[in-house]
Design a protein around this motif. Structure first.
Motif, PDB file in Angstrom:
ATOM      1  N   MET A 704     -44.111 -48.586  42.539  1.00 57.80           N
ATOM      2  CA  MET A 704     -43.163 -50.071  42.593  1.00 57.80           C
ATOM      3  C   MET A 704     -41.965 -49.654  43.321  1.00 57.80           C
ATOM      4  O   MET A 704     -41.520 -50.356  44.105  1.00 57.80           O
ATOM      5  CB  MET A 704     -43.176 -50.707  41.521  1.00 57.80           C
ATOM      6  CG  MET A 704     -44.617 -51.362  40.774  1.00 57.80           C
ATOM      7  SD  MET A 704     -44.344 -52.257  39.470  1.00 57.80           S
ATOM      8  CE  MET A 704     -46.106 -52.667  38.917  1.00 57.80           C
ATOM      9  N   LYS A 705     -41.362 -48.725  43.110  1.00 56.69           N
ATOM     10  CA  LYS A 705     -39.811 -48.356  43.443  1.00 56.69           C
ATOM     11  C   LYS A 705     -40.118 -48.281  44.761  1.00 56.69           C
ATOM     12  O   LYS A 705     -39.231 -48.420  45.670  1.00 56.69           O
ATOM     13  CB  LYS A 705     -39.336 -47.233  42.757  1.00 56.69           C
ATOM     14  CG  LYS A 705     -39.106 -47.727  41.336  1.00 56.69           C
ATOM     15  CD  LYS A 705     -38.214 -46.422  40.569  1.00 56.69           C
ATOM     16  CE  LYS A 705     -37.994 -46.943  39.232  1.00 56.69           C
ATOM     17  NZ  LYS A 705     -37.244 -45.734  38.388  1.00 56.69           N
ATOM     18  N   GLY A 708     -42.283 -51.833  46.664  1.00 62.02           N
ATOM     19  CA  GLY A 708     -41.999 -52.924  45.958  1.00 62.02           C
ATOM     20  C   GLY A 708     -43.045 -53.406  45.062  1.00 62.02           C
ATOM     21  O   GLY A 708     -43.950 -53.031  45.043  1.00 62.02           O
ATOM     22  N   ALA A 709     -42.838 -54.585  44.573  1.00 62.39           N
ATOM     23  CA  ALA A 709     -43.472 -55.223  43.338  1.00 62.39           C
ATOM     24  C   ALA A 709     -44.042 -56.529  43.466  1.00 62.39           C
ATOM     25  O   ALA A 709     -44.723 -56.877  42.974  1.00 62.39           O
ATOM     26  CB  ALA A 709     -42.979 -55.132  41.768  1.00 62.39           C
ATOM     27  N   GLU A 710     -43.622 -56.912  44.853  1.00 66.30           N
ATOM     28  CA  GLU A 710     -44.309 -58.370  44.901  1.00 66.30           C
ATOM     29  C   GLU A 710     -45.796 -58.283  45.388  1.00 66.30           C
ATOM     30  O   GLU A 710     -46.353 -59.451  44.957  1.00 66.30           O
ATOM     31  CB  GLU A 710     -43.553 -58.939  46.247  1.00 66.30           C
ATOM     32  CG  GLU A 710     -41.847 -59.180  46.017  1.00 66.30           C
ATOM     33  CD  GLU A 710     -41.274 -59.668  47.336  1.00 66.30           C
ATOM     34  OE1 GLU A 710     -41.936 -60.000  48.209  1.00 66.30           O
ATOM     35  OE2 GLU A 710     -40.026 -60.186  47.121  1.00 66.30           O
ATOM     36  N   ARG A 732     -46.337 -53.953  35.849  1.00 67.78           N
ATOM     37  CA  ARG A 732     -45.393 -54.827  36.383  1.00 67.78           C
ATOM     38  C   ARG A 732     -44.904 -56.043  35.638  1.00 67.78           C
ATOM     39  O   ARG A 732     -43.547 -56.345  35.664  1.00 67.78           O
ATOM     40  CB  ARG A 732     -46.104 -55.692  37.679  1.00 67.78           C
ATOM     41  CG  ARG A 732     -44.916 -56.378  38.551  1.00 67.78           C
ATOM     42  CD  ARG A 732     -45.634 -56.968  39.897  1.00 67.78           C
ATOM     43  NE  ARG A 732     -46.635 -57.918  39.558  1.00 67.78           N
ATOM     44  CZ  ARG A 732     -47.291 -58.622  40.604  1.00 67.78           C
ATOM     45  NH1 ARG A 732     -47.135 -58.320  41.700  1.00 67.78           N
ATOM     46  NH2 ARG A 732     -48.534 -59.460  40.237  1.00 67.78           N
ATOM     47  N   ASP A 737     -37.058 -56.977  36.899  1.00 69.23           N
ATOM     48  CA  ASP A 737     -36.638 -56.699  38.192  1.00 69.23           C
ATOM     49  C   ASP A 737     -35.669 -55.429  38.706  1.00 69.23           C
ATOM     50  O   ASP A 737     -35.825 -54.639  39.527  1.00 69.23           O
ATOM     51  CB  ASP A 737     -36.072 -57.968  38.769  1.00 69.23           C
ATOM     52  CG  ASP A 737     -37.298 -59.164  39.069  1.00 69.23           C
ATOM     53  OD1 ASP A 737     -38.469 -58.463  39.161  1.00 69.23           O
ATOM     54  OD2 ASP A 737     -36.756 -60.183  39.123  1.00 69.23           O
ATOM     55  N   ALA A 741     -36.103 -51.857  40.650  1.00 73.38           N
ATOM     56  CA  ALA A 741     -35.245 -51.459  41.646  1.00 73.38           C
ATOM     57  C   ALA A 741     -34.570 -50.286  41.594  1.00 73.38           C
ATOM     58  O   ALA A 741     -34.109 -49.516  42.478  1.00 73.38           O
ATOM     59  CB  ALA A 741     -34.025 -52.481  41.942  1.00 73.38           C
TER      60      ALA A 741
END
Length: 742
Positions: A704-705, A708-710, A732, A737, A741
């Protein structure tokens, strides 16, 4: 705005206001919508599925009064009491009230103060209809007729009541008033009979699954000392229970023995006077005694949702009755235990009772009834001796297929060794095929006689000693053939007629076996270990301690007001109170089962008890004047967090796996995973390490880093095929958030 209502925009708003629940159970919403549209309905929904709500909520949203036909005074009183506790205007007219009470209630009904009127079928004679109901319809309006326990109208049902046959005369007087028939158990034959006898007009038919996943089913062979085993089982069982016996004598004997051994128990059977039966029943409903020992005269319409075990100490007479009686356990959806003790002596007792089915005027045997009862007994024996999943047999009786492997019956939790019996199956089916070729059909017992080379007069007279299948099964015992035959029936590999004669007929699957296109595997070796009663305790010592205090408070208030404890709150609501610990009325209103009336009646009392508990435990205490923080230990429930999400959380916190929860709730694992994700997104603490091991969670967080996690797809592509979307979504949901990040 709902029709007939100036207060509610949606059905869900009405549901929460009147009954305290935020969402409907499966099927309820569609049924209620159809009822409000004034269509005739037939609803077959298992005990605990929420049948009563299907006519109670429409009655509150429609103009006029709804007439509810109910077979038992106790059932009427119980439902009216629960409705009154929710602030709903309901009453009953029956022989238990005085003339003055009847006059006062009639006046309230005519004044439009009552929304639900409960009546017994015996009261609906021509005079009562023409003098009371016709006037009522003209002055106030009859919104509909709800026929509860509608299987009583059918001679094929397990509890036929001749007075139910008279109900169709209501159609003559009220041709445009809609009807709703409701029952917990009905085969297809009984369903068609209900439609015919009640003259339902193009009814919408709703048949819910008969599966009760929260019930554990087991069969225990009666030992030489069955009472000893029964006593041990009752002592280890938690909560209230019912023990069914075939005879009044057995009820009285067991009552005396259990009382002597320190169990709080009372009897119930037709030999007791009505006042004693009523007193004993009320003591059981109000938790003054733990166990009721009864004949089948006890139970129909007894609306006690927290029965934790039902034991049949003797063999029941038919599958339908057994399903109904055992189904009185766990109506609140919590785990419950159903045990059937099976002894060969019980068969002789039931056969004697069947022989007593005679015409009282002529003294002649009622051969048709005796034949049907004998076939029903045979199916019960098949169930007791079966090695397949108990639910396959139960649900199959009602025409519902079930794949097996329920993991909540003795045969699934403790399976017997499986053997290949394809050759033996071909022998048995070949014998049936040869009978059919002659234009004749026979039952399983006769087929076994031919296979084993019997020289009985019947076999020789029929000339079946000349068949090629005669004697080819001598290498197997009669019991082994009987187990195989029953297994073939349960698996749908051969059919059996349901006209009382129970003869075998081949179907398409039978021919697949005969042509070696299908293998047959069955379990033969006996193995009946004792299963443990499911643990239904709450998940921590602190929560359990508070739950016990709230349970005691509920009992005290119930006794003071002479109502059953469950009328005040269900056990599941108490458990949520113990878990979430609401301290203000605003928080208390969020608890499932707390409607407007219960909030006003009990809010101060229960929140006061919770605040006192927290003060004694050294926890923070909040008053009504303080700003309302999140519920402790869980956060505030948002609109999209419902009772079903919280039930999943409760089961998960008690150690159940996703697969176990999915099985018990009859949903997919992905649905349970979605529940947990939703809970975490709304701030609830969910330990996901049991689902996603820490090393995999770390890898997902790293992915995810990077991407991204979207969006899920890039994360999945970064991780590779070894990871699935449920794991990614769970991780997630747990990460903030900022954590993603960093």
């Amino acid at each position: 705005m709902l029709a007939g209502s100036t207060q509610f925009e949606t059905l869900e708003q009405a549901l929460k206001h009147y009954f305290g629940y935020e969402e409907f159970r499966p099927g309820q919403r569609d049924i209620i919508t159809t009822a409000i549209a004034n269509r005739d309905l037939l609803v077959v929904m298992p005990t605990g599925g929420g049948k009563s709500l299907c006519f109670q909520l429409p009655a509150l949203l429609k103009q006029g009064v709804t007439i509810v036909v109910s077979p038992l005074i106790a059932l009427m009183q119980d439902q009216v009491q629960q409705l009154a506790d929710n602030g709903i205007a309901a009453t009953f007219l029956n022989s238990s009230i005085t003339t003055e009470e009847r006059r006062d209630r009639a006046a309230a009904i005519y004044n439009g103060e009552i929304k639900l009127l409960y009546l017994a079928p015996e009261r609906l004679n021509q005079e009562f209809i023409s003098n009371f109901l016709v006037d009522l319809h003209q002055e106030v309006g009859i919104a509909g007729f709800a026929i509860d326990e509608a299987h009583c109208v059918s001679e094929w049902g397990h509890d036929f009541r001749p007075d139910y046959r008279k109900l169709s005369q209501l159609r003559h007087y009220f041709p445009k008033v809609p009807w709703l028939g409701l029952t917990a158990t009905a085969t297809d034959r009984v369903r068609q009979d209900i439609i015919t006898q009640l003259d339902l007009r193009e009814p919408a038919i709703h048949v819910a699954s008969f599966n009760r996943p929260n019930l554990y089913y087991e069969v225990r062979r009666k030992t030489t000392t069955p009472y000893k085993e029964l006593l041990a089982q009752v002592k280890q069982s938690k909560g209230a229970g019912i023990i069914y016996c075939l005879s009044r004598k057995k009820v009285d004997e067991l009552t005396t023995k259990l009382q002597h051994d320190g169990i709080k128990v009372l009897p119930y059977h037709a030999g007791l006077d009505s006042q004693t039966r009523t007193n004993n029943q009320n003591s059981f409903i109000r938790d003054d005694v733990q166990v009721m020992i009864a004949t089948v005269a006890f139970g129909m319409g007894i609306n006690k949702p927290d029965v934790r075990f039902v034991i049949h100490y003797d063999l029941p007479r038919n599958i339908e009755g057994y399903y109904q009686e055992s189904g009185r356990a766990g109506r609140d959806g919590e785990p419950a235990h159903c045990t059937l003790y099976f002894g060969m002596g019980d068969i002789k007792t039931i056969e004697y009772l069947i022989a007593q089915k005679i015409d009282r005027e002529t003294g002649m045997a009622l051969e048709e009834e005796q034949r049907i009862a004998t076939q029903q007994l045979r199916r019960v024996i098949n169930y007791a001796e079966a090695t397949e999943c108990r639910r396959i047999i139960q649900l199959g009786y009602f025409g519902e297929s079930f794949p097996g492997n329920c993991d909540n019956c003795d045969n699934c939790k403790y399976p017997r060794p499986i053997s290949d019996w394809t050759i033996e199956s071909q022998k048995l089916l070949s014998c049936v095929a040869r009978f059919s070729k002659q234009g004749r059909n026979f039952g399983l017992a006769y087929t076994i006689d031919v296979l084993r080379g019997s020289k009985s007069d019947r076999v020789l007279k029929n000339g079946h000693d000349t068949l090629s299948t005669y004697g080819i099964g001598k290498d197997r015992t009669q019991n082994e053939w009987r187990i195989l035959g029953r297994s073939l029936l349960h698996q749908g590999l051969v059919d059996e007629t349901s006209d009382g004669y129970s003869v075998l007929t081949l179907n398409s699957l039978s021919w697949e076996v005969l042509k070696s296109q299908r293998k047959v595997e069955i379990a033969i070796a006996p193995s009946l270990p004792t299963a443990e009663t499911p643990d239904i305790s709450t998940n921590t010592a602190e929560i359990q301690s508070l739950y016990n205090r709230l349970h005691k408070l509920r009992k005290q208030y119930a006794d003071a007001n002479k109502v059953p404890p469950y009328v005040i709150f269900a056990d599941s609501s108490l458990r949520l109170m113990a878990q979430q610990q609401p301290q203000t009325l605003a928080q208390f209103a969020q608890i499932s089962g707390v409607g407007a009336r219960k909030l006003a009646q009990y809010g101060e009392m229960f929140t006061g008890e919770i605040r006192a508990f927290r003060a004694e435990s050294g926890l923070s205490v909040q008053t009504e004047s303080d700003p309302t923080p999140p519920l402790d230990p869980s956060p505030p429930r948002r609109r999209d967090i419902s009772q079903t999400h919280l039930e999943t959380l409760d089961m998960y916190q008690r150690g159940l796996s996703l697969a176990e929860i999915a099985t018990k709730r009859s949903v997919r694992e992905t649905t349970i995973a979605d529940h947990l994700i939703k809970l975490m997104e709304c701030g609830y603490e969910v330990d996901i390490d049991r689902i996603v091991p820490p090393d995999r969670a770390t890898a997902i967080a790293q992915a995810m880093k990077i991407v991204g996690a979207e969006r899920l797809t890039p994360i999945k592509e970064q991780l590779g095929e070894d990871y699935n979307y449920e794991e990614i979504k769970l991780v997630r949901a747990r990460l903030s958030d900022r954590e993603i990040a960093d």
